[in-house]
Every structure is written in structure tokens, then in C-alpha cells.
Design a protein around this motif. Structure first.
Motif, PDB file in Angstrom:
ATOM      1  N   ASP A 132       0.878  -1.169   0.000  1.00  0.00           N
ATOM      2  CA  ASP A 132       0.000   0.000   0.000  1.00  0.00           C
ATOM      3  C   ASP A 132       0.918   1.222   0.000  1.00  0.00           C
ATOM      4  O   ASP A 132       1.073   1.927   0.966  1.00  0.00           O
ATOM      5  CB  ASP A 132      -1.010  -0.015   1.152  1.00  0.00           C
ATOM      6  N   ARG A 153      -1.449   4.776  -1.306  1.00  0.00           N
ATOM      7  CA  ARG A 153      -2.592   5.129  -0.452  1.00  0.00           C
ATOM      8  C   ARG A 153      -2.754   4.018   0.574  1.00  0.00           C
ATOM      9  O   ARG A 153      -2.750   2.838   0.218  1.00  0.00           O
ATOM     10  CB  ARG A 153      -3.846   5.259  -1.315  1.00  0.00           C
ATOM     11  N   GLU A 203      -3.802   1.155   2.813  1.00  0.00           N
ATOM     12  CA  GLU A 203      -4.768   0.065   2.687  1.00  0.00           C
ATOM     13  C   GLU A 203      -5.278  -0.169   1.265  1.00  0.00           C
ATOM     14  O   GLU A 203      -6.173  -0.972   1.057  1.00  0.00           O
ATOM     15  CB  GLU A 203      -5.953   0.235   3.652  1.00  0.00           C
ATOM     16  N   ILE A 204      -4.752   0.534   0.279  1.00  0.00           N
ATOM     17  CA  ILE A 204      -5.061   0.264  -1.128  1.00  0.00           C
ATOM     18  C   ILE A 204      -3.828  -0.435  -1.707  1.00  0.00           C
ATOM     19  O   ILE A 204      -2.798   0.187  -1.933  1.00  0.00           O
ATOM     20  CB  ILE A 204      -5.382   1.557  -1.921  1.00  0.00           C
ATOM     21  N   ASN A 225      -1.389  -2.254  -4.264  1.00  0.00           N
ATOM     22  CA  ASN A 225      -1.002  -2.281  -5.668  1.00  0.00           C
ATOM     23  C   ASN A 225       0.111  -3.297  -5.846  1.00  0.00           C
ATOM     24  O   ASN A 225       0.786  -3.681  -4.887  1.00  0.00           O
ATOM     25  CB  ASN A 225      -0.519  -0.908  -6.135  1.00  0.00           C
ATOM     26  N   ARG A 237      -3.995   1.196  -8.758  1.00  0.00           N
ATOM     27  CA  ARG A 237      -5.347   1.233  -8.184  1.00  0.00           C
ATOM     28  C   ARG A 237      -5.506   2.440  -7.283  1.00  0.00           C
ATOM     29  O   ARG A 237      -4.611   2.805  -6.549  1.00  0.00           O
ATOM     30  CB  ARG A 237      -5.577  -0.036  -7.360  1.00  0.00           C
ATOM     31  N   THR A 238      -6.676   3.039  -7.324  1.00  0.00           N
ATOM     32  CA  THR A 238      -6.968   4.170  -6.449  1.00  0.00           C
ATOM     33  C   THR A 238      -8.085   3.868  -5.459  1.00  0.00           C
ATOM     34  O   THR A 238      -8.413   4.689  -4.615  1.00  0.00           O
ATOM     35  CB  THR A 238      -7.372   5.404  -7.274  1.00  0.00           C
ATOM     36  N   ASN A 239      -8.694   2.681  -5.562  1.00  0.00           N
ATOM     37  CA  ASN A 239      -9.728   2.297  -4.595  1.00  0.00           C
ATOM     38  C   ASN A 239      -9.567   0.819  -4.270  1.00  0.00           C
ATOM     39  O   ASN A 239      -8.725   0.132  -4.818  1.00  0.00           O
ATOM     40  CB  ASN A 239     -11.132   2.622  -5.125  1.00  0.00           C
ATOM     41  N   ASP A 240     -10.410   0.309  -3.371  1.00  0.00           N
ATOM     42  CA  ASP A 240     -10.248  -1.058  -2.904  1.00  0.00           C
ATOM     43  C   ASP A 240     -11.126  -2.087  -3.622  1.00  0.00           C
ATOM     44  O   ASP A 240     -11.357  -3.186  -3.140  1.00  0.00           O
ATOM     45  CB  ASP A 240     -10.483  -1.142  -1.397  1.00  0.00           C
ATOM     46  N   TRP A 258     -10.594  -4.125  -5.981  1.00  0.00           N
ATOM     47  CA  TRP A 258      -9.964  -5.385  -6.361  1.00  0.00           C
ATOM     48  C   TRP A 258      -9.226  -6.054  -5.208  1.00  0.00           C
ATOM     49  O   TRP A 258      -8.441  -6.966  -5.434  1.00  0.00           O
ATOM     50  CB  TRP A 258      -8.999  -5.139  -7.517  1.00  0.00           C
ATOM     51  N   ASP A 259      -9.448  -5.634  -3.967  1.00  0.00           N
ATOM     52  CA  ASP A 259      -8.682  -6.146  -2.834  1.00  0.00           C
ATOM     53  C   ASP A 259      -8.699  -7.667  -2.715  1.00  0.00           C
ATOM     54  O   ASP A 259      -7.701  -8.272  -2.354  1.00  0.00           O
ATOM     55  CB  ASP A 259      -9.158  -5.543  -1.523  1.00  0.00           C
TER      56      ASP A 259
END
Length: 133
Positions: A99, A102, A104-105, A107, A124-127, A129-130
């Protein structure tokens, strides 16, 4: 050899009296959480909170102890960590999850095994695909 929270080098000439400490020390309370030896046997790649306790980063060091460890990952965001890593089958690259941009995001990144420019493979800019990363 891994002993406690350090990694020691075995000399390539088998002169074990010359055992060298590869990782000069970690932060107070820190330690090595995993390592792999490069395909050509010349270096150790490891994940540790070497510089800051609780902040796990990626490093490489020659297996013969001839140079100091080199930080491989891109600068991390506050609270960011390298989660894990793997050496690609050709031995030229290391891929790692972090991460880094960001908190907890997660990559996926790639960096040459000798160090250099880090490439963000997923950006990635959001979660969303976590569960896959």
C-alpha cells in the motif's frame, strides 16, 4: 542462515570463519519477516522493518556481504508497508504488493533485482480489487 531476526552470509569460498552479518541491524523491535536468494545466488532479497519499527520495506544485499543493503521499494505512504514479494522466474525482477500510494489500497509493483525505477503495475486508487490482490 537465519538466526532470530538477522540474516547471516555464508562465504562463497566455504570459509565459515568469515561468516558475515548481512543485515547490520533493524529498528528497535524490528526484524526480518521473509527472504529469498536470487536465482544466480548472488544476493538476498528480504522484507523487514529495518529502518522504522513496524514499517516493512523491501531490501537486497549481496550474499557475500560485500555491500550494504539497498532499499528496493518506492517511498511508502504514511502507514504503508510492503506486504510480500516474489522473484520473477528469469531472476531479473522482483514483484511486490504494497500500500505504497494510499494506505490500505494494495497495488502490485515491479523493480529490477539490482534496484532502479519502480513500476506500479496496477495503479489502483480504490479497494474494488482487494480480494484479488
Amino acid at each position: 542462515m537465519l538466526s532470530g531476526e538477522t540474516v547471516d552470509a555464508l562465504p562463497t569460498d566455504r570459509n565459515y570463519l568469515g561468516l558475515a552479518r548481512l543485515i547490520p541491524g533493524t529498528s528497535a523491535g524490528g526484524g526480518v519477516s521473509g527472504f529469498e536468494i536470487s536465482a544466480d545466488g548472488s544476493s538476498v532479497i528480504y522484507r523487514a522493518d529495518q529502518d522504522t519499527d513496524g514499517v516493512f520495506e523491501l531490501y537486497t544485499v549481496p550474499i557475500d556481504g560485500s555491500a550494504s543493503p539497498l532499499n528496493l521499494n518506492a517511498p511508502l505512504v504514511a502507514e504503508g508497508d510492503v506486504k510480500d514479494f516474489a522473484i520473477d522466474p528469469t531472476g531479473g525482477w522482483i514483484v511486490y504488493r504494497a500500500d505504497g500510494d494510499r494506505d490500505e489500497i494494495i497495488n502490485l509493483y515491479a523493480v529490477p533485482i539490482t534496484g532502479g525505477t519502480v513500476i506500479n503495475l496496477t495503479d489502483r486508487t480504490n479497494d474494488a480489487w482487494d480480494e484479488y490482490l
